[in-house]
Design a protein around this motif. Structure first.
Motif, short mmCIF file in Angstrom:
data_model
loop_
_atom_site.label_atom_id
_atom_site.label_comp_id
_atom_site.label_asym_id
_atom_site.label_seq_id
_atom_site.Cartn_x
_atom_site.Cartn_y
_atom_site.Cartn_z
N TRP A 16 49.18 43.82 37.99
CA TRP A 16 48.18 44.65 37.33
C TRP A 16 48.81 45.45 36.19
O TRP A 16 49.98 45.82 36.26
CB TRP A 16 47.55 45.64 38.33
CG TRP A 16 46.79 44.97 39.43
CD1 TRP A 16 47.28 44.56 40.64
CD2 TRP A 16 45.40 44.63 39.41
NE1 TRP A 16 46.28 43.98 41.37
CE2 TRP A 16 45.11 44.02 40.65
CE3 TRP A 16 44.37 44.80 38.49
CZ2 TRP A 16 43.85 43.57 40.98
CZ3 TRP A 16 43.10 44.35 38.81
CH2 TRP A 16 42.85 43.74 40.05
N GLY A 68 48.18 53.30 42.78
CA GLY A 68 48.31 51.98 43.33
C GLY A 68 48.98 52.03 44.70
O GLY A 68 49.64 53.02 45.03
N LEU A 114 52.03 46.96 37.89
CA LEU A 114 52.11 46.89 39.34
C LEU A 114 52.35 45.43 39.74
O LEU A 114 51.86 44.51 39.08
CB LEU A 114 50.82 47.38 39.99
CG LEU A 114 50.35 48.80 39.67
CD1 LEU A 114 49.03 49.08 40.38
CD2 LEU A 114 51.40 49.81 40.07
N THR A 138 47.62 47.04 45.05
CA THR A 138 46.18 47.20 44.83
C THR A 138 45.95 48.50 44.07
O THR A 138 46.34 49.57 44.54
CB THR A 138 45.42 47.27 46.17
OG1 THR A 138 45.70 46.09 46.93
CG2 THR A 138 43.93 47.38 45.92
N PRO A 139 45.31 48.42 42.88
CA PRO A 139 45.01 49.66 42.15
C PRO A 139 44.10 50.57 42.95
O PRO A 139 43.19 50.12 43.64
CB PRO A 139 44.32 49.14 40.88
CG PRO A 139 44.78 47.73 40.73
CD PRO A 139 44.92 47.21 42.13
#
Length: 224
Positions: free
Chosen positions: A82, A217, A195, A200-201
């Protein structure tokens, strides 16, 4: 409007501007990072401008004909994960913090010419209106400084039109702890956070975040 008011208002505005530029932006607020295994902390105060998926080492932007290459953008070899963009405004604290701990890797990318970071889009973002700055030319062309840390997490400082006026506190190989200062951005601007694929944001576009405290995150199955 009275003559006195016409005289006082410009002086008050000038005084406020001088205070913001000469005093307020240098404030150093106390930050207490949460003791949260697997958390990736916000590297800066500001507004979330974009949250984009990295696929095959690229990020797709609807307004661009071709995807952006993450290695060209940040100097890091992230194939899946991400990319989060944070806009640090003039009223935000201008310090940049380590989102996770680890041994620092440092990459500096020069530019022949720095251009404004989006103009109207930047103003809209500062006023609280979501504006994706990733599609603006300055993000990919301007001077940039990247610090990589453990677990595929990196922080990139993107210069504005007048260059990257930043002071970095870490050198290649230095050890950092989550929440410790990485740099000072004299003029504010755009901060990019990568990331890894197993993260996971925890934020969305237009969210306001606090450096070293907001969890942006979460890395699954790892303690970072």
């Amino acid at each position: 409007m009275s003559r006195l008011t016409r005289l006082v208002l410009p002086l008050a505005a000038l005084g406020a501007a001088v205070y913001v530029r000469g005093v307020y932006r240098y404030r150093d607020p106390i930050r207490i990072p949460p003791a949260d295994a697997g958390a990736v902390l916000s590297p800066a105060d500001g507004l979330v401008s974009f949250v984009r998926r990295i696929e095959g080492g690229e990020v797709r932007v609807e307004t661009l004909d071709a995807p952006l290459n993450i290695r060209d953008l940040t100097g890091t070899a992230v194939s899946e994960g991400w990319l989060i963009g944070l806009l640090v405004g003039p009223l935000d604290a201008h310090y940049v913090y380590a989102p996770v701990g680890g041994r620092a890797g440092v990459t500096h990318m020069e530019s022949r010419r720095n251009v404004p970071l989006g103009g109207a889009a930047t103003v809209a973002s500062l006023l609280g209106y979501p504006a994706d700055l990733l599609g603006t030319s300055g993000v990919a062309e301007n001077e940039r400084h990247t610090t990589t840390l453990d677990g595929g997490v990196s922080v990139t400082l993107v210069a504005g039109a007048h260059g990257l006026k930043a002071t970095s506190y870490l050198r290649q190989g230095d050890e950092a702890r989550a929440g410790h200062k990485l740099a000072f951005l004299e003029e504010g601007g755009l901060v990019l956070l990568t990331l890894p694929a197993n993260a996971t944001p925890q934020v969305s576009v237009s969210d306001r975040v606090t450096g070293a405290e907001t969890v942006v995150g979460r890395v699954e199955g790892a303690s970072v």
